[in-house]
Design an enzyme around this catalytic site. Structure first.
Site, short mmCIF file in Angstrom:
data_model
loop_
_atom_site.label_atom_id
_atom_site.label_comp_id
_atom_site.label_asym_id
_atom_site.label_seq_id
_atom_site.Cartn_x
_atom_site.Cartn_y
_atom_site.Cartn_z
N HIS A 21 16.07 -36.71 6.03
CA HIS A 21 14.85 -36.79 6.06
C HIS A 21 14.29 -37.53 6.29
CE1 HIS A 21 10.54 -36.30 3.81
NE2 HIS A 21 10.75 -38.67 3.97
N GLU A 70 6.64 -43.54 0.22
CA GLU A 70 8.12 -42.75 0.47
C GLU A 70 8.61 -44.44 -0.59
OE1 GLU A 70 7.85 -39.31 2.85
OE2 GLU A 70 8.93 -40.26 3.56
N ASN A 113 19.00 -29.96 5.44
CA ASN A 113 19.41 -30.07 7.65
C ASN A 113 19.49 -32.17 7.64
OD1 ASN A 113 16.96 -31.18 6.32
ND2 ASN A 113 14.96 -30.14 8.04
N LYS A 134 21.37 -36.12 3.40
CA LYS A 134 21.14 -35.35 1.99
C LYS A 134 22.13 -34.81 1.52
CE LYS A 134 16.29 -33.51 4.02
NZ LYS A 134 15.46 -32.30 5.04
N TYR A 147 8.51 -34.71 -3.63
CA TYR A 147 7.99 -32.99 -2.16
C TYR A 147 7.36 -32.55 -3.06
CZ TYR A 147 12.85 -33.30 0.80
OH TYR A 147 13.28 -33.49 1.38
#
Ligand code: ATP
Ligand code: MG
Length: 140
Positions: free
Chosen positions: A117, A128, A114, A11, A51
């Site tokens: 993913h 995905e 965080n 990320k 998302y």
């Protein structure tokens, strides 16, 4: 257990801190193999689509803003039970609750920023992976 695949995203908080290699090493040390990888800047449309399951959640807008705030590295990981193996090395969503030695415990900045993913099921992994990669871009 079978050899399977999962989608990982490094990320923007991690690319900003130049941690792409460090995160990838932790994934590799956990037994996962990078069989596809590319660095992209997600568009708002991409992030909202990716998302979409979280559309009604209070953090959705901020999450899309964060995921489009800088480059990400999308990767296909292959290994024994790849979804579970990846989620084990990622650690809990909230770094404060993640086990020592996990990516999020060691590197994440917050529950939102965080660091990584990971797909949460084989079915979602397939969806995905196809969201970001054509079959010929994945070389196992
Ligand atoms: P990911 O889907 O990114 O692998 P996850 O499956 O552990 O993480 P999800 O519940 O799917 O967590 O949430 C997706 C992402 O949304 C989280 O990784 C995090 O970046 C963000 N997020 C989740 N919960 C919160 C929250 N309470 N506040 C802010 N952001 C959150
Ligand atoms: Mg998730």
């Amino acid at each position: 257990m079978a050899i399977t695949r999962t989608l990982s995203i490094i990320k923007p908080d991690a690319t900003r801190r130049n941690l792409t290699g460090q995160v990838t090493k932790m994934l590799e040390d956990a037994g996962l193999r990078v069989v596809a990888s590319k660095r992209i800047r997600m568009t708002r449309e991409q992030a909202e689509g990716f998302y979409a399951v979280h559309r009604e959640r209070p953090f959705f807008h901020d999450l899309v803003a964060f995921m489009t705030s800088g480059p990400v590295v999308v990767q296909v990981l292959e290994g024994e039970d790849a979804v579970a193996t990846n989620r084990r090395v990622m650690g809990a969503t909230n770094p404060a609750e993640a086990a020592p030695g996990t990516i999020r415990r060691e590197l994440a900045e917050s529950i939102e920023a965080n660091t990584v993913h990971g797909s949460d099921s084989d079915a979602n992994a397939a969806i995905e992976i196809a969201f970001f990669f054509r079959p010929e871009e994945i070389v196992g």
